[in-house]
Design a protein around this motif. Structure first.
Motif, PDB file in Angstrom:
ATOM      1  N   ALA A   1      75.237  18.970  19.776  1.00 60.38           N
ATOM      2  CA  ALA A   1      74.019  18.521  19.101  1.00 60.38           C
ATOM      3  C   ALA A   1      73.810  17.017  19.136  1.00 60.38           C
ATOM      4  N   GLN A   2      74.823  16.267  19.542  1.00 56.33           N
ATOM      5  CA  GLN A   2      74.762  14.811  19.440  1.00 56.33           C
ATOM      6  C   GLN A   2      73.570  14.207  20.176  1.00 56.33           C
ATOM      7  N   GLN A   3      73.364  14.621  21.408  1.00 61.07           N
ATOM      8  CA  GLN A   3      72.299  14.013  22.205  1.00 61.07           C
ATOM      9  C   GLN A   3      70.929  14.229  21.578  1.00 61.07           C
ATOM     10  N   THR A   4      70.668  15.444  21.148  1.00 63.36           N
ATOM     11  CA  THR A   4      69.385  15.729  20.511  1.00 63.36           C
ATOM     12  C   THR A   4      69.221  14.931  19.231  1.00 63.36           C
ATOM     13  N   MET A   5      70.301  14.818  18.448  1.00 63.55           N
ATOM     14  CA  MET A   5      70.218  14.063  17.204  1.00 63.55           C
ATOM     15  C   MET A   5      70.024  12.581  17.444  1.00 63.55           C
TER      16      MET A   5
ATOM     17  N   ALA B   1      64.747  17.994   5.352  1.00 64.25           N
ATOM     18  CA  ALA B   1      65.678  18.789   6.156  1.00 64.25           C
ATOM     19  C   ALA B   1      65.043  20.102   6.595  1.00 64.25           C
ATOM     20  N   VAL B   2      65.549  20.608   7.720  1.00 63.94           N
ATOM     21  CA  VAL B   2      65.171  21.935   8.214  1.00 63.94           C
ATOM     22  C   VAL B   2      66.449  22.738   8.431  1.00 63.94           C
ATOM     23  N   PRO B   3      66.358  24.068   8.391  1.00 61.69           N
ATOM     24  CA  PRO B   3      67.547  24.900   8.608  1.00 61.69           C
ATOM     25  C   PRO B   3      67.864  25.057  10.089  1.00 61.69           C
ATOM     26  N   ILE B   4      69.156  25.235  10.385  1.00 63.52           N
ATOM     27  CA  ILE B   4      69.631  25.553  11.733  1.00 63.52           C
ATOM     28  C   ILE B   4      70.180  26.968  11.682  1.00 63.52           C
ATOM     29  N   ARG B   5      69.660  27.828  12.548  1.00 68.97           N
ATOM     30  CA  ARG B   5      70.008  29.244  12.491  1.00 68.97           C
ATOM     31  C   ARG B   5      70.901  29.667  13.656  1.00 68.97           C
TER      32      ARG B   5
ATOM     33  N   GLN C   1      65.023  21.140  16.188  1.00 65.57           N
ATOM     34  CA  GLN C   1      65.625  22.350  15.614  1.00 65.57           C
ATOM     35  C   GLN C   1      66.036  23.378  16.673  1.00 65.57           C
ATOM     36  N   PRO C   2      65.138  23.852  17.547  1.00 64.11           N
ATOM     37  CA  PRO C   2      65.556  24.869  18.523  1.00 64.11           C
ATOM     38  C   PRO C   2      66.517  24.332  19.574  1.00 64.11           C
ATOM     39  N   GLU C   3      66.428  23.052  19.877  1.00 63.28           N
ATOM     40  CA  GLU C   3      67.350  22.458  20.859  1.00 63.28           C
ATOM     41  C   GLU C   3      68.773  22.471  20.321  1.00 63.28           C
ATOM     42  N   ILE C   4      68.933  22.134  19.040  1.00 67.14           N
ATOM     43  CA  ILE C   4      70.266  22.117  18.440  1.00 67.14           C
ATOM     44  C   ILE C   4      70.791  23.534  18.274  1.00 67.14           C
TER      45      ILE C   4
ATOM     46  N   ARG D   1      75.103  27.079  20.173  1.00 62.86           N
ATOM     47  CA  ARG D   1      75.480  28.408  20.658  1.00 62.86           C
ATOM     48  C   ARG D   1      76.117  28.313  22.035  1.00 62.86           C
ATOM     49  N   GLN D   2      75.470  27.574  22.926  1.00 58.89           N
ATOM     50  CA  GLN D   2      75.975  27.461  24.292  1.00 58.89           C
ATOM     51  C   GLN D   2      77.255  26.640  24.358  1.00 58.89           C
ATOM     52  N   GLY D   3      77.402  25.680  23.433  1.00 63.84           N
ATOM     53  CA  GLY D   3      78.561  24.804  23.462  1.00 63.84           C
ATOM     54  C   GLY D   3      79.808  25.390  22.847  1.00 63.84           C
ATOM     55  N   GLY D   4      79.688  26.549  22.233  1.00 66.39           N
ATOM     56  CA  GLY D   4      80.873  27.204  21.690  1.00 66.39           C
ATOM     57  C   GLY D   4      81.160  26.878  20.248  1.00 66.39           C
TER      58      GLY D   4
END
Length: 271
Positions: free
Chosen positions: A92-96, A209-213, A249-252, A257-260
């Motif tokens: 998530a770092q890059q997106t953040m 804030a928004v939720p991460i699902r 939100q959707p990028e993170i 998920r993909q990053g494990g």
């Protein structure tokens, strides 16, 4: 030395091996297993599993809810070196970082742990709070925007139990600490899909804030942007920062998920 031979040597610590077996029993298929389910999964006796779970609970790595057990964010301490080796840039770092640069404010990612939120990633732009925040920092969930988006996702019955087990401290004169008013606010957060908190933790600070699902739709984390409070802060937060948060939100969600990094096991806190 072969693995099976080493297990017969005096250097082999059986209790440690069994404890790790128990920790590994938690996962996507068994996020909140019972003692019996862990015994079946590990092949260990119920008596052994019980002693290990009670020890892990005493140490803060496992929590209990009824007959079910769950891992707590303290387990992150065990895996922090691994997360550091991943560098979370792959997650998530890059997106953040892009989000923080776009809005010119600090952003954070946190999970829920009992009555608190625990920071798992933070991209600071400038210091807003007097409290030093970093990975592992804790704040009261009820008064934090990230906490509210996670609490709002709890089923009504669990939310009621959570609220009954809490004492809502007034951190500032603005802190929303009346249980009925707080629940009403959480229901509004659930409906609108974001939480805005102004000067409830510290005067002069506000955040949105928004939720991460996770893939199953459960909220597993909160993503926020924090800023200095002003009369125009809420308008800016909703019109400018909220769209940027929703774009990230959707990028993170896809990245973790993909990053494990699968934080769904922190979705349910101890009740």
């Amino acid at each position: 030395m072969a693995a099976n031979h080493f297990e017969e040597s005096p250097d082999y610590v059986q209790s440690l091996a069994r404890s790790l077996q128990v920790l590994r029993a938690f996962g996507h298929d068994l996020p909140s297993p019972s003692l019996s389910e862990i015994a079946v999964s590990t092949g260990l006796s119920r008596a052994v599993v019980r002693r290990i779970l009670l020890t892990l609970q005493h140490l803060g790595y496992v929590g209990a809810r009824g007959r079910s057990f769950f891992l707590t964010p303290r387990v992150l301490e065990l895996g922090y070196s691994y997360l550091s080796s991943l560098d979370l840039n792959e997650l998530a770092q890059q997106t953040m970082e892009q989000l923080a640069q776009k809005v010119g404010e600090s952003c954070s990612l946190a999970v829920l742990d009992g009555n608190d939120i625990v920071y798992v990633l933070r991209v600071p732009v400038r210091r807003v709070m007097s409290i030093a925040l970093g990975v592992g920092a804790r704040l009261p969930a009820f008064a934090a925007s990230m906490g509210r988006v996670m609490l709002a996702d709890l089923p009504d019955a669990e939310l009621d139990v959570w609220m009954q087990g809490n004492k809502f401290q007034a951190y500032t004169p603005k802190t929303l600490r009346n249980a009925r008013a707080l629940k009403s606010e959480l229901l509004a957060v659930r409906k609108q899909g974001y939480a805005m908190v102004s000067q409830e933790l510290e005067l002069g600070l506000c955040s949105i804030a928004v939720p991460i699902r996770a893939a199953n739709g459960c909220v597993v984390a909160g993503l926020n942007v924090s800023m200095q409070y002003s009369d125009k802060a809420q308008g800016r937060a909703v019109k400018e920062i909220l769209p940027a948060l929703r774009a990230a939100q959707p990028e993170i969600e896809q990245a973790i998920r993909q990053g494990g990094w699968d934080p769904h096991v922190y979705r349910r806190q101890g009740l």
